[in-house]
Each structure stands twice: as structure tokens, then as C-alpha cells.
Design a protein around this motif. Structure first.
Motif, PDB file in Angstrom:
ATOM      1  N   GLY A  13       0.332  -0.916   0.240  1.00  0.00           N
ATOM      2  CA  GLY A  13       0.284   0.014   0.590  1.00  0.00           C
ATOM      3  C   GLY A  13       0.761   1.574  -0.433  1.00  0.00           C
ATOM      4  O   GLY A  13       0.131   2.274  -0.064  1.00  0.00           O
ATOM      5  N   ARG A  67      -4.549  -2.782 -13.710  1.00  0.00           N
ATOM      6  CA  ARG A  67      -4.092  -1.226 -13.344  1.00  0.00           C
ATOM      7  C   ARG A  67      -3.176  -0.886 -14.676  1.00  0.00           C
ATOM      8  O   ARG A  67      -4.194   0.441 -15.220  1.00  0.00           O
ATOM      9  CB  ARG A  67      -4.237  -0.821 -12.218  1.00  0.00           C
ATOM     10  CG  ARG A  67      -5.119  -0.862 -11.089  1.00  0.00           C
ATOM     11  CD  ARG A  67      -4.764  -0.987  -9.599  1.00  0.00           C
ATOM     12  NE  ARG A  67      -3.541   0.622  -9.368  1.00  0.00           N
ATOM     13  CZ  ARG A  67      -3.714   0.454  -8.293  1.00  0.00           C
ATOM     14  NH1 ARG A  67      -3.418  -0.867  -7.258  1.00  0.00           N
ATOM     15  NH2 ARG A  67      -3.404   1.900  -7.854  1.00  0.00           N
ATOM     16  N   ASP A  82       1.375  14.733   0.360  1.00  0.00           N
ATOM     17  CA  ASP A  82      -0.044  14.791   0.248  1.00  0.00           C
ATOM     18  C   ASP A  82      -0.507  15.074   1.857  1.00  0.00           C
ATOM     19  O   ASP A  82      -1.086  15.781   2.259  1.00  0.00           O
ATOM     20  CB  ASP A  82      -0.634  15.105  -0.583  1.00  0.00           C
ATOM     21  CG  ASP A  82      -1.220  13.431  -0.599  1.00  0.00           C
ATOM     22  OD1 ASP A  82      -0.272  12.632  -0.834  1.00  0.00           O
ATOM     23  OD2 ASP A  82      -2.779  13.485  -0.790  1.00  0.00           O
ATOM     24  N   ASN A  89       7.018   8.952  -0.830  1.00  0.00           N
ATOM     25  CA  ASN A  89       4.942   9.056  -2.044  1.00  0.00           C
ATOM     26  C   ASN A  89       3.936   9.664  -0.547  1.00  0.00           C
ATOM     27  O   ASN A  89       4.564   9.999   1.418  1.00  0.00           O
ATOM     28  CB  ASN A  89       4.388   8.186  -1.846  1.00  0.00           C
ATOM     29  CG  ASN A  89       4.168   8.082  -2.840  1.00  0.00           C
ATOM     30  OD1 ASN A  89       2.955   8.737  -3.504  1.00  0.00           O
ATOM     31  ND2 ASN A  89       2.772   6.970  -3.122  1.00  0.00           N
ATOM     32  N   GLU A  93       7.335  -4.459  -9.983  1.00  0.00           N
ATOM     33  CA  GLU A  93       6.686  -4.180  -8.772  1.00  0.00           C
ATOM     34  C   GLU A  93       7.044  -5.123  -7.602  1.00  0.00           C
ATOM     35  O   GLU A  93       6.309  -6.929  -8.353  1.00  0.00           O
ATOM     36  CB  GLU A  93       5.879  -3.581  -9.308  1.00  0.00           C
ATOM     37  CG  GLU A  93       4.846  -3.172  -7.894  1.00  0.00           C
ATOM     38  CD  GLU A  93       3.479  -2.996  -7.297  1.00  0.00           C
ATOM     39  OE1 GLU A  93       3.535  -2.246  -8.552  1.00  0.00           O
ATOM     40  OE2 GLU A  93       2.987  -2.505  -6.511  1.00  0.00           O
ATOM     41  N   ASP A 108      -2.974  -5.773 -10.215  1.00  0.00           N
ATOM     42  CA  ASP A 108      -1.937  -4.481 -10.669  1.00  0.00           C
ATOM     43  C   ASP A 108      -1.789  -4.977 -11.495  1.00  0.00           C
ATOM     44  O   ASP A 108      -1.659  -3.971 -12.672  1.00  0.00           O
ATOM     45  CB  ASP A 108      -1.070  -4.614  -9.213  1.00  0.00           C
ATOM     46  CG  ASP A 108      -1.336  -4.069  -8.321  1.00  0.00           C
ATOM     47  OD1 ASP A 108      -2.064  -3.395  -7.243  1.00  0.00           O
ATOM     48  OD2 ASP A 108      -0.200  -4.387  -7.175  1.00  0.00           O
ATOM     49  N   GLY A 131       2.013   2.690  -2.320  1.00  0.00           N
ATOM     50  CA  GLY A 131       1.897   3.205  -3.386  1.00  0.00           C
ATOM     51  C   GLY A 131       2.854   3.329  -4.834  1.00  0.00           C
ATOM     52  O   GLY A 131       2.789   4.045  -5.965  1.00  0.00           O
ATOM     53  N   LYS A 132       3.148   1.698  -4.946  1.00  0.00           N
ATOM     54  CA  LYS A 132       3.907   1.153  -6.452  1.00  0.00           C
ATOM     55  C   LYS A 132       2.929   1.649  -7.241  1.00  0.00           C
ATOM     56  O   LYS A 132       3.759   2.083  -8.540  1.00  0.00           O
ATOM     57  CB  LYS A 132       4.143   0.180  -5.617  1.00  0.00           C
ATOM     58  CG  LYS A 132       5.147  -0.392  -4.617  1.00  0.00           C
ATOM     59  CD  LYS A 132       6.122  -2.175  -4.171  1.00  0.00           C
ATOM     60  CE  LYS A 132       4.409  -2.541  -4.090  1.00  0.00           C
ATOM     61  NZ  LYS A 132       4.271  -2.315  -2.995  1.00  0.00           N
ATOM     62  N   THR A 133       1.817   0.893  -7.015  1.00  0.00           N
ATOM     63  CA  THR A 133       1.143   0.269  -8.334  1.00  0.00           C
ATOM     64  C   THR A 133       0.801   2.109  -9.241  1.00  0.00           C
ATOM     65  O   THR A 133       1.053   2.704 -10.567  1.00  0.00           O
ATOM     66  CB  THR A 133      -0.154  -0.567  -8.284  1.00  0.00           C
ATOM     67  OG1 THR A 133       0.783  -1.783  -8.066  1.00  0.00           O
ATOM     68  CG2 THR A 133      -0.567  -0.259  -9.016  1.00  0.00           C
ATOM     69  N   SER A 134       0.658   3.274  -7.804  1.00  0.00           N
ATOM     70  CA  SER A 134       0.110   4.762  -7.997  1.00  0.00           C
ATOM     71  C   SER A 134       1.038   5.245  -8.811  1.00  0.00           C
ATOM     72  O   SER A 134       1.399   5.875  -9.962  1.00  0.00           O
ATOM     73  CB  SER A 134      -0.452   5.047  -7.519  1.00  0.00           C
ATOM     74  OG  SER A 134      -1.240   4.287  -5.930  1.00  0.00           O
ATOM     75  N   CYS A 168       1.289  10.763  -5.412  1.00  0.00           N
ATOM     76  CA  CYS A 168       0.517  10.321  -6.731  1.00  0.00           C
ATOM     77  C   CYS A 168      -0.226  10.209  -6.540  1.00  0.00           C
ATOM     78  O   CYS A 168      -1.270   9.424  -7.386  1.00  0.00           O
ATOM     79  CB  CYS A 168       1.121   8.438  -6.560  1.00  0.00           C
ATOM     80  SG  CYS A 168       2.845   8.444  -6.633  1.00  0.00           S
TER      81      CYS A 168
HETATM   82  N1  GTP Z   1      -3.068  10.591  -0.130  1.00  0.00           N
HETATM   83  C1  GTP Z   1      -2.692   9.236  -0.863  1.00  0.00           C
HETATM   84  N2  GTP Z   1      -3.077   7.905  -2.223  1.00  0.00           N
HETATM   85  C2  GTP Z   1      -2.171   7.820  -2.026  1.00  0.00           C
HETATM   86  C3  GTP Z   1      -1.102   8.123  -3.238  1.00  0.00           C
HETATM   87  N3  GTP Z   1      -0.256   7.427  -3.791  1.00  0.00           N
HETATM   88  C4  GTP Z   1      -1.496   6.330  -3.388  1.00  0.00           C
HETATM   89  N4  GTP Z   1      -1.738   5.942  -3.079  1.00  0.00           N
HETATM   90  C5  GTP Z   1      -3.490   5.713  -2.239  1.00  0.00           C
HETATM   91  O1  GTP Z   1      -2.870   4.216  -1.441  1.00  0.00           O
HETATM   92  C6  GTP Z   1      -3.591   3.378  -1.391  1.00  0.00           C
HETATM   93  C7  GTP Z   1      -2.666   2.628  -2.126  1.00  0.00           C
HETATM   94  O2  GTP Z   1      -1.667   2.737  -3.663  1.00  0.00           O
HETATM   95  P1  GTP Z   1      -1.309   1.481  -4.234  1.00  0.00           P
HETATM   96  O3  GTP Z   1      -0.368   1.901  -5.660  1.00  0.00           O
HETATM   97  O4  GTP Z   1      -2.382   0.070  -4.697  1.00  0.00           O
HETATM   98  O5  GTP Z   1       0.542   1.159  -3.741  1.00  0.00           O
HETATM   99  P2  GTP Z   1       1.223  -0.134  -3.417  1.00  0.00           P
HETATM  100  O6  GTP Z   1       2.366  -0.211  -3.468  1.00  0.00           O
HETATM  101  O7  GTP Z   1       0.926  -0.833  -4.545  1.00  0.00           O
HETATM  102  O8  GTP Z   1       0.320  -1.994  -2.992  1.00  0.00           O
HETATM  103  P3  GTP Z   1       0.065  -3.543  -2.956  1.00  0.00           P
HETATM  104  O9  GTP Z   1       0.806  -3.691  -4.018  1.00  0.00           O
HETATM  105  O10 GTP Z   1      -0.376  -3.779  -2.206  1.00  0.00           O
HETATM  106  O11 GTP Z   1       1.779  -3.592  -2.103  1.00  0.00           O
HETATM  107  C8  GTP Z   1      -4.403   3.275  -2.636  1.00  0.00           C
HETATM  108  O12 GTP Z   1      -6.098   3.589  -1.797  1.00  0.00           O
HETATM  109  C9  GTP Z   1      -3.858   4.335  -3.270  1.00  0.00           C
HETATM  110  O13 GTP Z   1      -4.969   5.264  -4.247  1.00  0.00           O
HETATM  111  C10 GTP Z   1      -0.389  10.047  -2.543  1.00  0.00           C
HETATM  112  O14 GTP Z   1       0.289   9.546  -3.016  1.00  0.00           O
HETATM  113  N5  GTP Z   1      -1.732  10.111  -1.683  1.00  0.00           N
END
Ligand code: GTP
Ligand code: MG
Length: 224
Positions: A39, A74, A166, A163, A116, A71, A41-44, A196
Motif C-alpha cells: 500500500g 491497473r 499530500d 510518497n 513491482e 495490479d 503506492g508502488k502501482t500508483s 501519486c
Molecule cells: N493520499 C494519497 N494516497 C495515495 C498516494 N499514492 C497512492 N495512494 C493510495 O494508496 C493506496 C495504495 O496504493 P497502491 O498504489 O495500490 O499501493 P501498492 O504499493 O502498489 O500496494 P500493494 O501492491 O498492495 O503492495 C491506494 O488507495 C492509492 O490510491 C498518494 O500520493 N497520496
């Protein structure tokens, strides 16, 4: 006995990683291994990189998760190319898993491969995938103590992305402390603060510019 088995696993992994590295060198592809907590924010981050580069066909993505193709889907929805690896409970990707999915991409058209890794700040750091660069992503909501508590991962990263900038006004996170601890562990790391969120994205163009510069250098090496 246990220690011996662990060493054998890492040695076997290193052999695959070297094969991957030769393959990537031959094709002039820059490979980035992205490590972070679930969570963070890697995928974001990959979504935003693809968006600002207009779905650049030179970017390929490998997604690692225990389960689901969410992922990878996405990334496909952003116009990118992606393959999903499911580790079925495994806490990290390894070099053999990467080598198996490489035929899915046309590497003559790819400059940058983003991998990722499975969400985890511990296991992925022991497994070389044959990458050129490691990125560790730390999000503000995880807390600024994570670099000092998970030192191996931060010490081995070339780039640290901070990341969710905000959210800093709402959570207990000191960018100064996080950055200081990262630099203590790893004086050469480059630090990129980013956000992100799709509607308030920031810092991503600086990161893309850096990766593009490194990809151009790698391509040149491939031609030498
Ligand atoms: N407020 C905020 N939320 C963010 C930001 N980047 C990502 N998110 C939120 O964080 C959550 C997780 O983001 P992902 O991109 O799925 O994270 P991840 O690291 O890929 O997660 P996994 O693949 O499950 O390990 C989502 O609800 C995103 O919308 C950011 O810069 N600010
Ligand atoms: Mg993800």
C-alpha cells in the motif's frame, strides 16, 4: 543446516539474476526493482509514470503479488504493457520468476522495465533480480522510523521515493528525519518526494526524467 539451505537458495538465485542481467544488457533495457510495504503506492507511481509519458510503449511492467491480477490490470488500463506474477504466498519475487515471463515482452521496443516486487520491506531485498536500479518507496502514513527499522532495504536502494506527501500535514511524519536516516544508511541514494494521487500528482516528472536519463545510458552501453 538452515543457514546452508538459505545460502544455496541465494546462490541459485544469483545465477538466474546474472542470466537476466546479460539478457537486459544485450537488449539495452534499464531494469528497476521497486520495493515497498503493502500500500505504499508502488502501482500508483507506475500509473502516474505511464500517464505523464502518454502510455510510452518503451515502458514494460512486471507485477508481483501473492494473488490476483489486479495490479497488472491497473497498468493495462493506463495503456501500459504488463505481466502479473502470483507468488502463491511467497513474500518476494526471485530471478527465476522474472526469467520465465521475459518472453511475454518485445524487448527490442522496450527501454525501461519496471518490476513491482511483492509488498514487503524485508524479503525482497535479499533477492537480486538482475536489475540496474532499486527503488524503495516509503509513504508518509507508514511513519518516518521505517528507514532505521528496515535498514537493509534502504541501504541497498539507489533511489528512495517519499510518497503521499499530500498526507504529511495529517500524519506524524518528518521528511527531514526520514531523509536523514536514509542518507545515514546510504549516502549515495537519490531521494524523490512525490505525490501519486491522480488529481494532485507531483514529483513524478523529476523521477521520470532521471529514469529516462539512466535508460538512455543503458541503451548506449548495449550498442558498445
Ligand atoms: N493520499 C494519497 N494516497 C495515495 C498516494 N499514492 C497512492 N495512494 C493510495 O494508496 C493506496 C495504495 O496504493 P497502491 O498504489 O495500490 O499501493 P501498492 O504499493 O502498489 O500496494 P500493494 O501492491 O498492495 O503492495 C491506494 O488507495 C492509492 O490510491 C498518494 O500520493 N497520496
Ligand atoms: Mg501494487
Amino acid at each position: 543446516m538452515k543457514i546452508q539451505m538459505h545460502e544455496n537458495i541465494l546462490q541459485a538465485n544469483d545465477r538466474y539474476a546474472e542470466k537476466n542481467r546479460s539478457f537486459f544488457r544485450e537488449h539495452g533495457v534499464l531494469v528497476v526493482n521497486m520495493i515497498a510495504s503493502p500500500g505504499a503506492g508502488k502501482t500508483s507511481m507506475i500509473e502516474r509514470l505511464l500517464e505523464i509519458s502518454n502510455g510510452n510503449p518503451g515502458i514494460a511492467v512486471i507485477e508481483g503479488d501473492l494473488a490476483t491480477a489486479q495490479d497488472a490490470n491497473r497498468i493495462l488500463n493506463c495503456g501500459g504493457q504488463a505481466v502479473q506474477i502470483n507468488t502463491d504466498g511467497g513474500c518476494h519475487l526471485d530471478a527465476k520468476m522474472i526469467s520465465k515471463v521475459l518472453p511475454a515482452f518485445e524487448f527490442d521496443k522496450v527501454d525501461l522495465l519496471l518490476i513491482e516486487n511483492v509488498g514487503n520491506l524485508v524479503c525482497p531485498s535479499s533477492f537480486d533480480l538482475g536489475e540496474d536500479l532499486r527503488i524503495v518507496v516509503l509513504s508518509s502514513s507508514e511513519g518516518d522510523d521505517k528507514p532505521s527499522k528496515y535498514p537493509a532495504t534502504f541501504a541497498a536502494a539507489d533511489i528512495a521515493v517519499l510518497n503521499k506527501t499530500d498526507l504529511i500535514p495529517y500524519v506524524d511524519f518528518s521528511s527531514e528525519r526520514a531523509e536523514r536516516d536514509i542518507r545515514t544508511l546510504n549516502p549515495n541514494a537519490r531521494v524523490f518526494p512525490v505525490c501519486c494521487k491522480p488529481d494532485a500528482c507531483s514529483g513524478i516528472s523529476e523521477l521520470l526524467a532521471y529514469l529516462s536519463e539512466k535508460a538512455a545510458e543503458k541503451r548506449q552501453e548495449g550498442f558498445r
